[in-house]
Motif scaffolding. Sequence first.
Motif, PDB file in Angstrom:
ATOM      1  N   ASP A 108       0.417  -0.873  -0.266  1.00 41.26           N
ATOM      2  CA  ASP A 108       0.331   0.317   0.456  1.00 41.26           C
ATOM      3  C   ASP A 108       0.587   1.139   0.443  1.00 41.26           C
ATOM      4  OD1 ASP A 108      -2.485  -1.220   0.607  1.00 41.26           O
ATOM      5  OD2 ASP A 108      -1.755  -2.399   2.084  1.00 41.26           O
ATOM      6  N   GLY A 109       0.960   1.881  -0.826  1.00 41.44           N
ATOM      7  CA  GLY A 109       1.876   3.456  -1.123  1.00 41.44           C
ATOM      8  C   GLY A 109       3.045   2.529  -2.151  1.00 41.44           C
ATOM      9  N   THR A 110       3.469   1.636  -1.930  1.00 36.41           N
ATOM     10  CA  THR A 110       4.759   1.584  -2.723  1.00 36.41           C
ATOM     11  C   THR A 110       3.930   1.138  -3.932  1.00 36.41           C
ATOM     12  OG1 THR A 110       5.369   1.665  -0.569  1.00 36.41           O
ATOM     13  CG2 THR A 110       6.947   0.660  -2.181  1.00 36.41           C
ATOM     14  N   LEU A 111       3.615  -0.618  -3.887  1.00 40.37           N
ATOM     15  CA  LEU A 111       3.437  -1.044  -5.500  1.00 40.37           C
ATOM     16  C   LEU A 111       1.682  -0.325  -5.482  1.00 40.37           C
ATOM     17  CD1 LEU A 111       4.053  -3.498  -7.518  1.00 40.37           C
ATOM     18  CD2 LEU A 111       2.642  -4.691  -5.764  1.00 40.37           C
ATOM     19  N   VAL A 112       0.550  -0.573  -5.065  1.00 40.03           N
ATOM     20  CA  VAL A 112      -0.250   0.525  -5.688  1.00 40.03           C
ATOM     21  C   VAL A 112      -0.568   1.084  -4.431  1.00 40.03           C
ATOM     22  CG1 VAL A 112      -1.396  -1.774  -6.690  1.00 40.03           C
ATOM     23  CG2 VAL A 112      -1.738  -1.314  -4.007  1.00 40.03           C
ATOM     24  N   ASP A 113      -1.339   2.275  -5.430  1.00 35.54           N
ATOM     25  CA  ASP A 113      -2.284   3.873  -3.899  1.00 35.54           C
ATOM     26  C   ASP A 113      -3.652   3.574  -4.474  1.00 35.54           C
ATOM     27  OD1 ASP A 113      -2.166   6.426  -3.311  1.00 35.54           O
ATOM     28  OD2 ASP A 113      -2.012   7.625  -5.532  1.00 35.54           O
ATOM     29  N   THR A 114      -3.075   2.253  -2.825  1.00 38.71           N
ATOM     30  CA  THR A 114      -4.584   2.688  -2.501  1.00 38.71           C
ATOM     31  C   THR A 114      -4.840   3.452  -1.220  1.00 38.71           C
ATOM     32  OG1 THR A 114      -3.455   0.715  -1.296  1.00 38.71           O
ATOM     33  CG2 THR A 114      -4.254  -0.619  -2.780  1.00 38.71           C
ATOM     34  N   GLU A 115      -3.446   4.334  -0.087  1.00 36.26           N
ATOM     35  CA  GLU A 115      -4.359   4.765   0.622  1.00 36.26           C
ATOM     36  C   GLU A 115      -5.232   5.433   0.098  1.00 36.26           C
ATOM     37  OE1 GLU A 115      -2.737   4.843   3.084  1.00 36.26           O
ATOM     38  OE2 GLU A 115      -1.268   3.729   2.717  1.00 36.26           O
ATOM     39  N   ARG A 154     -14.055  -3.765   1.777  1.00 30.61           N
ATOM     40  CA  ARG A 154     -14.641  -2.858   1.436  1.00 30.61           C
ATOM     41  C   ARG A 154     -12.784  -2.294  -0.011  1.00 30.61           C
ATOM     42  NH1 ARG A 154     -18.458   0.822   3.418  1.00 30.61           N
ATOM     43  NH2 ARG A 154     -17.724   1.950   1.309  1.00 30.61           N
ATOM     44  N   VAL A 155     -11.970  -2.287   0.437  1.00 28.26           N
ATOM     45  CA  VAL A 155     -10.555  -2.209  -0.201  1.00 28.26           C
ATOM     46  C   VAL A 155     -10.785  -2.693  -1.030  1.00 28.26           C
ATOM     47  CG1 VAL A 155      -8.197  -1.398  -0.437  1.00 28.26           C
ATOM     48  CG2 VAL A 155      -9.347  -0.827   1.844  1.00 28.26           C
TER      49      VAL A 155
END
Length: 233
Positions: free
Chosen positions: A14-21, A78-79
């Motif tokens: 989260d935040g490194t590979l994918v911007d899921t924040e 949810r995510v």
Amino acid sequence: MSAALPAAVLWDMDGTLVDTEPYWMAAETALVESFGGTWTHEQALTLVGQGLESSATILQAAGVRMAASEIIDHLTERVTQTIAEQGNPLRPGAAELLADLRAAGVRCALVTMSLRRMAEQVVAPFGHTFEVIVSGDDATRPKPYPDAYLQACQALDIAPRDAVAIEDSPTGVRAAVAAGVPTIGVPLMVSLVGAGAHALWPTLAGRTTADIAAFHSARPAHPTPPAPAEGHR
């Protein structure tokens, strides 16, 4: 390539590979509001880099009347649902660097405090690129403790100093450095100045295996781990 390749690259998710924040923040806001509370962007930023148990405790203090395990399951659901509907929000350069590392024969592992079911969903499009996943379900202690990174190195049968970690949060950086892994910080929502990363890259865009190798060759012989601080997804 003249610079030595690392034995593996250990990726935060989260935040490194994918911007899921933003997905996490939206889920947190909806949950708090469902209990009649308010959840500001500034409050949401305090959860960036937090372990899920710590995040659940903070959300309880904001008025969420659910058990910590229920909060974690709800947010994860949810995510993961949002990812399923909208796809992986990859950070710039991440997919290209992964492909380049795989072509060069560099092993990769995922080290995340998100639950395994979410991690497996995120990395599924990459096939067998990630040889090992250490998730929040697996870590004996969450980041910023070094356990997850040490567990990844043990699973890969490599020494921490022979790997490279990529992280986006101060908590994640502290975990990797505390494990003795040379660490590249790629900030997203919060500053990494003073967190202890051995290099700061503003983005992964344009970065290649050669850049990773150059960093690894110049790595500190004896990284000094900072003391763990309370506070990754």
